[in-house]
Design an enzyme around this catalytic site. Structure first.
Site, PDB file in Angstrom:
ATOM      1  N   LYS A 178       0.835  -1.212   0.000  1.00  0.00           N
ATOM      2  CA  LYS A 178       0.000   0.000   0.000  1.00  0.00           C
ATOM      3  C   LYS A 178       0.868   1.259   0.000  1.00  0.00           C
ATOM      4  CE  LYS A 178      -2.787   0.932   3.716  1.00  0.00           C
ATOM      5  NZ  LYS A 178      -2.789   2.347   4.133  1.00  0.00           N
ATOM      6  N   ARG A 231       2.909   5.997  -3.331  1.00  0.00           N
ATOM      7  CA  ARG A 231       4.027   6.814  -3.817  1.00  0.00           C
ATOM      8  C   ARG A 231       4.157   6.731  -5.337  1.00  0.00           C
ATOM      9  NH1 ARG A 231       4.360   5.767   1.367  1.00  0.00           N
ATOM     10  NH2 ARG A 231       5.764   6.928   2.727  1.00  0.00           N
ATOM     11  N   GLY A 276      -4.733   8.283   5.465  1.00  0.00           N
ATOM     12  CA  GLY A 276      -3.828   9.325   5.946  1.00  0.00           C
ATOM     13  C   GLY A 276      -2.680   9.564   4.978  1.00  0.00           C
ATOM     14  N   ARG A 295      -7.698  12.808  12.482  1.00  0.00           N
ATOM     15  CA  ARG A 295      -6.252  12.555  12.594  1.00  0.00           C
ATOM     16  C   ARG A 295      -5.447  13.843  12.386  1.00  0.00           C
ATOM     17  NH1 ARG A 295      -4.922   7.288   9.199  1.00  0.00           N
ATOM     18  NH2 ARG A 295      -2.925   7.613  10.247  1.00  0.00           N
ATOM     19  N   SER A 317       7.878  10.281  11.278  1.00  0.00           N
ATOM     20  CA  SER A 317       6.774   9.903  10.403  1.00  0.00           C
ATOM     21  C   SER A 317       7.220   9.929   8.941  1.00  0.00           C
ATOM     22  CB  SER A 317       5.607  10.877  10.600  1.00  0.00           C
ATOM     23  OG  SER A 317       4.722  10.778   9.516  1.00  0.00           O
ATOM     24  N   GLN A 369       5.209   9.610   6.498  1.00  0.00           N
ATOM     25  CA  GLN A 369       4.237  10.408   5.746  1.00  0.00           C
ATOM     26  C   GLN A 369       4.649  11.868   5.734  1.00  0.00           C
ATOM     27  OE1 GLN A 369       0.406   9.654   7.510  1.00  0.00           O
ATOM     28  NE2 GLN A 369       0.231   7.631   6.570  1.00  0.00           N
ATOM     29  N   ASP A 399       2.873  -0.573  11.829  1.00  0.00           N
ATOM     30  CA  ASP A 399       1.574  -1.065  11.354  1.00  0.00           C
ATOM     31  C   ASP A 399       1.343  -2.531  11.719  1.00  0.00           C
ATOM     32  OD1 ASP A 399       1.016   1.402  10.323  1.00  0.00           O
ATOM     33  OD2 ASP A 399       1.546   0.893   8.263  1.00  0.00           O
ATOM     34  N   LYS A 456      -3.680   6.556  14.665  1.00  0.00           N
ATOM     35  CA  LYS A 456      -3.797   5.829  13.390  1.00  0.00           C
ATOM     36  C   LYS A 456      -5.282   5.795  12.989  1.00  0.00           C
ATOM     37  CE  LYS A 456       0.560   4.979  12.880  1.00  0.00           C
ATOM     38  NZ  LYS A 456       1.292   5.717  11.851  1.00  0.00           N
TER      39      LYS A 456
HETATM   40  C1  S3P Z   1       2.880   5.210   6.097  1.00  0.00           C
HETATM   41  C2  S3P Z   1       3.570   5.610   7.204  1.00  0.00           C
HETATM   42  C3  S3P Z   1       3.179   5.270   8.579  1.00  0.00           C
HETATM   43  C4  S3P Z   1       2.201   4.120   8.593  1.00  0.00           C
HETATM   44  C5  S3P Z   1       1.110   4.284   7.570  1.00  0.00           C
HETATM   45  C6  S3P Z   1       1.698   4.346   6.187  1.00  0.00           C
HETATM   46  C7  S3P Z   1       3.364   5.626   4.775  1.00  0.00           C
HETATM   47  O1  S3P Z   1       2.578   6.398   9.169  1.00  0.00           O
HETATM   48  O2  S3P Z   1       1.662   3.943   9.883  1.00  0.00           O
HETATM   49  O3  S3P Z   1       0.208   3.201   7.641  1.00  0.00           O
HETATM   50  O4  S3P Z   1       2.960   5.025   3.765  1.00  0.00           O
HETATM   51  O5  S3P Z   1       4.173   6.551   4.732  1.00  0.00           O
HETATM   52  P1  S3P Z   1       3.480   7.572   9.798  1.00  0.00           P
HETATM   53  O6  S3P Z   1       4.387   8.044   8.747  1.00  0.00           O
HETATM   54  O7  S3P Z   1       2.557   8.652  10.218  1.00  0.00           O
HETATM   55  O8  S3P Z   1       4.200   6.938  10.940  1.00  0.00           O
END
Ligand code: S3P
Length: 473
Positions: free
Chosen positions: A21, A26, A96, A124, A169, A171, A323, A350
């Protein structure tokens, strides 16, 4: 959709999880901003990545999806950096990653865009992306004093920044790197701990130079010199380790259980669950396969020992299994002795408050759990049947579904529909490994041991071949 999972024989066989995922998100985002035709093979088929693709289309990319399962591919003709102002709110659903990565892309575009999600996503935090993007020069506002989505982005000319992330993070780091692609000058992002590095790897596959410097006992320092234009590429998405994790943890939790996950991404920023299962006494074998799109890939077999042991999970492992904590927690619930999790406060923000839901649900199944602000203490024991709540969280739903295969009685899951956000073929895969389940009639009745006969998989879609004792021939 209510789901009842019945106890049965140990899970056994092999499963090919859906495309990763995080990597699929990306690929779609870089496909959108890149120049030329990006081809994404075996993308994740879930609703979260669907939301990213829909946003990409709304922002001007020409997107086509072909076939399904392992043959599936998505083609994206990118906008070479210049997107189209969307004429409506960009819906991110439950995702997210969609919202935070898109915020970075939009910060550099000279127009207004609004990012919003479902009930869970709109609870969130977004301040973590607003802060660095403002410093780069974009204008952002959000609900509840700039804390929660919807997030309004008025993008424009950006400058590179030096930024120390307050949380490790991926993300947020990815959001800043995506904005940095159109910023003037160098952007430097420092992470306080390890986080998945898929964005850095994929930027390189798109021809963008990103420097990553490891720092002892801390997260990396990332540097990107803007402006830089990603060039479209063709990439194959490895299987999702986080999806495979539920079956691997269930195998570890069952004496005689043995599950092989085929073609799974083995990025070391994601695989600490395997270290945890080994430390608990499970047998883990990994066979490397050729890399896919700059990512290591392999087959993983986990076999359950006679007696799985509880462990104190080292806090520094948590970011590399952020995760997978729901999957680990169900293994810990079945292990002999006490298990401890700490350093995991991020789990409260989350798709649900995962610490609260894991504690409440395991408690409802007769397990003694002490909830801490940043973790859990779990006394492993026999897991009883009972009813659990998912809070609309796919990973909570999948964790308790696999736990149902080895509890003392059936486990009723109040709503399993969220599983489709990441793994639409989950129920079929669980069935193929020998799991027995039924979509339950919506009623307040709790399942009784030895109740109705299971009728088979609850979902029609599969993500790839799975073979095992449950497969009908
Ligand atoms: C993710 C980063 C993680 C993860 C999320 C997917 C990503 O979150 O928990 O399910 O794809 O970059 P955080 O970056 O907020 O830790």
């Amino acid at each position: 959709m209510r789901l009842i999972v019945h106890p049965g024989a140990p899970l056994e066989g092999s499963v090919r999880p859906p495309g990763d995922k995080s990597i699929t998100h990306r690929a779609y985002v870089l496909g959108l901003v890149g120049e030329g035709l990006t081809v994404v093979e075996s993308p994740n088929p879930g609703a979260d990545c669907g939301a990213t693709l829909a946003c990409a289309a709304r922002l001007g990319a020409a997107c086509d999806s072909f076939a399904a399962g392992v043959e599936a591919r998505v083609e994206i003709r990118g906008c070479a950096g210049d997107l189209i102002e969307p004429d409506r709110v960009l819906e991110c659903g439950n995702s997210g990653t969609t919202l935070r990565l898109m915020a970075g892309v939009l910060a550099a575009q000279p127009f207004l865009a609004v990012l919003s999600g479902d009930e869970s996503l709109n609870r969130r935090p977004v301040a973590r992306v607003i802060e660095p993007l403002r410093r780069m020069g974009a204008t952002l506002t959000a609900r509840d004093g700039d804390r929660l989505p919807p997030l309004v982005v008025r993008g424009g000319r950006l400058n590179g920044i030096r930024y120390d992330l307050p949380v490790a993070s991926a993300q947020v780091a990815s959001c800043v790197l995506l904005a940095a692609l159109k910023a003037e000058g160098e952007t430097e992002v420092t992470l306080p701990g390890p986080a998945r590095d898929h964005t850095e790897r994929m930027l390189r596959a798109f021809g963008v130079k990103v420097e990553s410097t490891a720092r002892n006992g801390s997260g990396p320092r990332l540097r990107l010199a803007g402006p830089a234009r990603p060039r479209a590429t063709r990439l194959r998405v490895p299987g999702d380790f986080s999806a495979a994790a539920f079956f691997l943890a269930a195998a570890a939790a069952t004496p005689g259980g043995s599950v092989t996950a085929l073609g799974v991404g083995l990025n070391p920023t994601r695989t600490a669950l395997l270290d945890a299962l080994v430390q608990m006494g499970a047998r883990v074998e990994v066979r490397a396969l050729p890399e896919a799109g700059e990512e290591p890939v392999g087959d993983i077999t986990v076999t359950g020992p006679e007696r799985l042991l509880g462990i104190e999970l080292p806090a520094e492992w948590v970011p590399r299994m952020i995760d997978e904590i729901p999957a680990w927690a169900i293994a810990a619930a079945t292990a002999a002795g006490r298990s401890r999790l700490s350093g995991a406060a991020e789990l409260r923000v989350k798709e649900s408050d995962r610490l609260a839901l894991l504690a409440a649900n395991l408690g409802a199944l007769g397990i003694v759990v002490r909830e801490r602000p940043d973790g859990l203490e779990i006394e492993g024991a026999t897991v009883a049947g009972g009813a659990v709540r998912t809070g609309g969280d796919h990973r909570i739903a999948m964790a308790f579904a696999v736990l149902g295969t080895r509890a003392a009685g059936p486990i009723a899951i109040d709503d399993a529909s969220s599983i489709a956000t990441s793994y639409p073929g989950f129920a079929d895969a669980l069935t193929a490994l020998g799991g027995r389940m039924e979509p339950a009639a919506t009623s307040a009745r709790e399942p009784a041991s030895g109740g109705r006969r299971p009728t088979g998989p609850a979902s029609a879609a599969t993500s790839g071949p799975a073979t095992g004792r449950g497969r009908a021939s």
